[in-house]
Write a protein that holds these residues in place. Structure first.
Motif, PDB file in Angstrom:
ATOM      1  N   LYS A   1       0.833  -1.208   0.000  1.00 20.62           N
ATOM      2  CA  LYS A   1       0.000   0.000   0.000  1.00 20.62           C
ATOM      3  C   LYS A   1       0.865   1.255   0.000  1.00 20.62           C
ATOM      4  CE  LYS A   1      -3.121   2.722   2.915  1.00 20.62           C
ATOM      5  NZ  LYS A   1      -2.509   3.970   2.528  1.00 20.62           N
ATOM      6  N   MET A   2       1.908   1.263   0.854  1.00 16.67           N
ATOM      7  CA  MET A   2       2.781   2.428   0.931  1.00 16.67           C
ATOM      8  C   MET A   2       3.528   2.641  -0.388  1.00 16.67           C
ATOM      9  SD  MET A   2       4.010   2.252   4.969  1.00 16.67           S
ATOM     10  CE  MET A   2       5.510   1.476   4.533  1.00 16.67           C
ATOM     11  N   SER A   3       3.945   1.573  -1.035  1.00 21.34           N
ATOM     12  CA  SER A   3       4.615   1.686  -2.337  1.00 21.34           C
ATOM     13  C   SER A   3       3.650   2.205  -3.401  1.00 21.34           C
ATOM     14  CB  SER A   3       5.191   0.332  -2.767  1.00 21.34           C
ATOM     15  OG  SER A   3       6.232  -0.061  -1.902  1.00 21.34           O
ATOM     16  N   ILE A   4       2.428   1.705  -3.397  1.00 22.09           N
ATOM     17  CA  ILE A   4       1.419   2.177  -4.354  1.00 22.09           C
ATOM     18  C   ILE A   4       1.159   3.664  -4.129  1.00 22.09           C
ATOM     19  CG2 ILE A   4      -1.018   2.021  -5.030  1.00 22.09           C
ATOM     20  CD1 ILE A   4      -0.803  -1.027  -4.423  1.00 22.09           C
TER      21      ILE A   4
ATOM     22  N   TYR B   1      -3.593  -7.680 -10.388  1.00 22.76           N
ATOM     23  CA  TYR B   1      -2.241  -7.579 -10.935  1.00 22.76           C
ATOM     24  C   TYR B   1      -1.221  -8.049  -9.905  1.00 22.76           C
ATOM     25  CZ  TYR B   1      -4.095  -5.002 -14.865  1.00 22.76           C
ATOM     26  OH  TYR B   1      -4.793  -4.653 -15.996  1.00 22.76           O
ATOM     27  N   PRO B   2      -0.255  -8.865 -10.336  1.00 23.16           N
ATOM     28  CA  PRO B   2       0.762  -9.361  -9.409  1.00 23.16           C
ATOM     29  C   PRO B   2       1.923  -8.393  -9.242  1.00 23.16           C
ATOM     30  CG  PRO B   2       1.115 -10.338 -11.556  1.00 23.16           C
ATOM     31  CD  PRO B   2      -0.130  -9.464 -11.675  1.00 23.16           C
ATOM     32  N   VAL B   3       2.467  -8.368  -8.040  1.00 21.52           N
ATOM     33  CA  VAL B   3       3.690  -7.627  -7.731  1.00 21.52           C
ATOM     34  C   VAL B   3       4.560  -8.568  -6.906  1.00 21.52           C
ATOM     35  CG1 VAL B   3       4.693  -5.631  -6.571  1.00 21.52           C
ATOM     36  CG2 VAL B   3       2.481  -5.407  -7.728  1.00 21.52           C
ATOM     37  N   LYS B   4       5.768  -8.863  -7.383  1.00 18.18           N
ATOM     38  CA  LYS B   4       6.655  -9.780  -6.653  1.00 18.18           C
ATOM     39  C   LYS B   4       7.387  -9.074  -5.524  1.00 18.18           C
ATOM     40  CE  LYS B   4       7.535 -12.995 -10.411  1.00 18.18           C
ATOM     41  NZ  LYS B   4       8.541 -13.564 -11.307  1.00 18.18           N
ATOM     42  N   LYS B   5       7.959  -7.912  -5.823  1.00 20.13           N
ATOM     43  CA  LYS B   5       8.757  -7.175  -4.831  1.00 20.13           C
ATOM     44  C   LYS B   5       8.000  -5.909  -4.438  1.00 20.13           C
ATOM     45  CE  LYS B   5      12.918  -8.858  -7.041  1.00 20.13           C
ATOM     46  NZ  LYS B   5      13.914  -8.492  -8.029  1.00 20.13           N
ATOM     47  N   TYR B   6       7.361  -5.956  -3.286  1.00 21.17           N
ATOM     48  CA  TYR B   6       6.480  -4.870  -2.853  1.00 21.17           C
ATOM     49  C   TYR B   6       7.179  -3.538  -2.647  1.00 21.17           C
ATOM     50  CZ  TYR B   6       2.838  -8.393  -1.955  1.00 21.17           C
ATOM     51  OH  TYR B   6       1.911  -9.375  -2.071  1.00 21.17           O
ATOM     52  N   MET B   7       8.477  -3.558  -2.381  1.00 17.07           N
ATOM     53  CA  MET B   7       9.207  -2.312  -2.154  1.00 17.07           C
ATOM     54  C   MET B   7       9.903  -1.800  -3.414  1.00 17.07           C
ATOM     55  SD  MET B   7      10.665  -3.075   1.657  1.00 17.07           S
ATOM     56  CE  MET B   7      11.303  -1.435   1.913  1.00 17.07           C
TER      57      MET B   7
ATOM     58  N   GLU C   1       8.702  -1.767 -10.187  1.00 13.11           N
ATOM     59  CA  GLU C   1       7.781  -2.879 -10.460  1.00 13.11           C
ATOM     60  C   GLU C   1       6.343  -2.488 -10.136  1.00 13.11           C
ATOM     61  OE1 GLU C   1       6.835  -7.527  -9.314  1.00 13.11           O
ATOM     62  OE2 GLU C   1       8.638  -6.601  -8.490  1.00 13.11           O
ATOM     63  N   VAL C   2       6.157  -1.785  -9.026  1.00 14.39           N
ATOM     64  CA  VAL C   2       4.816  -1.331  -8.652  1.00 14.39           C
ATOM     65  C   VAL C   2       4.277  -0.373  -9.708  1.00 14.39           C
ATOM     66  CG1 VAL C   2       3.495  -0.018  -6.937  1.00 14.39           C
ATOM     67  CG2 VAL C   2       5.195  -1.704  -6.189  1.00 14.39           C
ATOM     68  N   LYS C   3       5.122   0.545 -10.164  1.00  9.11           N
ATOM     69  CA  LYS C   3       4.696   1.494 -11.197  1.00  9.11           C
ATOM     70  C   LYS C   3       4.327   0.764 -12.485  1.00  9.11           C
ATOM     71  CE  LYS C   3       5.952   5.733 -13.575  1.00  9.11           C
ATOM     72  NZ  LYS C   3       6.936   6.823 -13.675  1.00  9.11           N
TER      73      LYS C   3
END
Length: 91
Positions: free
Chosen positions: A18-21, A69-75, A79-81
């Motif tokens: 959530k914080m990364s998003i 949508y998948p995200v492997k590395k949350y930080m 990748e999040v973008k």
């Protein structure tokens, strides 16, 4: 736009996602509501899109009426973008 960050228990890794998003959306100049939750609550929560791990993506797809949508590395903000951009391009 309402976004869910989902993990198994809805506390640890989904909060990091959530914080990364939130950071990526701010950089992109996009206003959205981002919440974190567990997989069971995600199935009953109204939202526009869900971001989660590849493992939970498989469990959620077909049980929710929104894209997952998948995200492997949350930080990993890149990748999040990329995941957010994929959603926006397919919207």
């Amino acid at each position: 736009m309402k976004i869910l960050a989902v993990c198994g228990f809805g506390v640890g890794s989904s909060m990091i996602l959530k914080m990364s998003i939130d950071k990526v959306l701010k950089e992109m100049g996009i206003d959205a509501e981002v919440n974190n939750t567990d997989i069971n609550d995600a199935r009953g929560t109204e939202c526009d899109v869900i971001f989660t791990s590849p493992e939970l993506q498989q469990e959620l797809q077909g049980t929710v009426g929104v894209p997952v949508y998948p995200v492997k590395k949350y930080m990993d903000l890149a990748e999040v973008k990329d995941a957010i951009q994929k959603y926006l391009n397919n919207k």
